[in-house]
Design a protein around this motif. Structure first.
Motif, short mmCIF file in Angstrom:
data_model
loop_
_atom_site.label_atom_id
_atom_site.label_comp_id
_atom_site.label_asym_id
_atom_site.label_seq_id
_atom_site.Cartn_x
_atom_site.Cartn_y
_atom_site.Cartn_z
N MET A 34 36.51 40.72 28.95
CA MET A 34 37.00 41.12 30.28
C MET A 34 35.97 41.92 31.07
O MET A 34 36.08 42.02 32.29
N HIS A 35 34.98 42.48 30.42
CA HIS A 35 33.93 43.24 31.09
C HIS A 35 32.69 42.38 31.33
O HIS A 35 31.55 42.78 31.09
N THR A 36 32.93 41.16 31.81
CA THR A 36 31.87 40.22 32.17
C THR A 36 32.22 39.62 33.53
O THR A 36 33.35 39.80 34.02
N LEU A 37 31.29 38.88 34.12
CA LEU A 37 31.61 38.19 35.37
C LEU A 37 32.75 37.20 35.16
O LEU A 37 33.64 37.08 36.00
N GLY A 38 32.74 36.52 34.02
CA GLY A 38 33.82 35.59 33.71
C GLY A 38 35.15 36.31 33.54
O GLY A 38 36.19 35.86 34.03
N GLY A 39 35.13 37.44 32.85
CA GLY A 39 36.35 38.22 32.65
C GLY A 39 36.88 38.78 33.96
O GLY A 39 38.09 38.81 34.19
N ALA A 40 35.97 39.21 34.84
CA ALA A 40 36.40 39.71 36.15
C ALA A 40 37.07 38.60 36.95
O ALA A 40 38.06 38.83 37.64
N THR A 41 36.56 37.40 36.81
CA THR A 41 37.17 36.25 37.49
C THR A 41 38.57 36.00 36.95
O THR A 41 39.51 35.74 37.72
N LEU A 42 38.74 36.10 35.63
CA LEU A 42 40.07 35.96 35.03
C LEU A 42 41.02 37.06 35.51
O LEU A 42 42.18 36.79 35.82
N ALA A 43 40.53 38.29 35.58
CA ALA A 43 41.36 39.41 36.04
C ALA A 43 41.76 39.21 37.50
O ALA A 43 42.91 39.49 37.88
N PHE A 44 40.84 38.73 38.31
CA PHE A 44 41.15 38.44 39.71
C PHE A 44 42.28 37.41 39.79
O PHE A 44 43.27 37.61 40.49
N GLY A 45 42.14 36.32 39.06
CA GLY A 45 43.16 35.27 39.06
C GLY A 45 44.50 35.76 38.55
O GLY A 45 45.56 35.46 39.12
N ALA A 46 44.48 36.55 37.48
CA ALA A 46 45.72 37.09 36.91
C ALA A 46 46.40 38.04 37.90
O ALA A 46 47.63 38.06 38.00
#
Length: 164
Positions: free
Chosen positions: A53-65
C-alpha cells in the motif's frame, strides 16, 4: 509516519483553500486505507511495515477503494435516510475524486522520504528515489504546520460568516 492523522494536515489546508475542489473526508479515508497495512504488520509483529500500500500501485488501489467506498456510502445513506450533516450528499463527485487522489499519493510521497523499506515506484520499479531527500523533522513539521494553516483558515472563514 507512525501517526496517520499527521497526514491529514496537508488535506485540511487544501480543503480550507479550495473547499469545493478538495474533499477532506475523502483525503482522510485514502490515508486511513493506506495505513491499515502497517497497522496490521505492527499488530502481528511482522516487519517490514510499509509494503504494497506504500507504493504508487498501492496508492492507486487506495484511491479506487476510497472512491468506491464514498459512492457506496452515498447511495446507502440516501436509502437509509441518514441525516445530511455537512451536506455530504451534495458533495461534488469531482472534489471526492481529487481529495482521494491527493490523499493517497501525498501519503506515499511523504512516507517515501522517511522509510528505507518502501518500494515507492512499484509496479514500475523497485527503488525509492525520495528516501532521505527531506528529513524526518521537516516532514513532520510540514504536516503539523499544514494542520495549523488549515485550522486557521477555517476559523477565519467561520468568523467572517459569523460577523456578516
Amino acid at each position: 509516519m507512525p501517526f496517520t492523522p499527521l497526514h491529514f494536515g496537508p488535506g485540511l489546508a487544501l480543503n480550507a483553500a479550495a473547499p469545493r475542489a478538495v474533499n477532506w473526508p475523502a483525503f482522510c479515508l485514502a490515508n486511513i486505507i493506506i495505513d491499515v497495512e502497517p497497522a496490521y504488520f505492527i499488530l502481528t509483529h511482522n516487519p517490514p511495515l510499509h509494503r504494497t500500500m506504500h507504493t504508487l500501485g498501492g496508492a492507486t488501489l487506495a484511491f479506487g477503494a476510497t472512491v468506491l467506498a464514498w459512492t457506496l456510502i452515498r447511495r446507502g445513506g440516501k436509502r437509509a435516510q441518514v441525516p445530511n450533516w455537512g451536506d455530504w450528499r451534495g458533495e461534488n463527485q469531482r472534489a471526492v475524486w481529487l481529495g482521494a487522489l491527493l490523499g493517497a499519493y501525498s501519503h506515499v510521497v511523504l512516507d517515501a522520504f522517511l522509510y528505507s523499506e518502501m518500494r515507492l515506484l512499484w509496479p514500475l520499479g523497485e527503488g525509492n528515489p525520495l528516501l532521505g531527500v527531506v528529513s524526518f523533522a521537516t516532514v513532520y513539521l510540514f504536516c503539523v504546520l499544514m494542520w495549523g494553516v488549515g485550522l486557521g483558515w477555517w476559523c477565519v472563514r467561520w468568523a467572517k460568516r459569523a460577523l456578516a
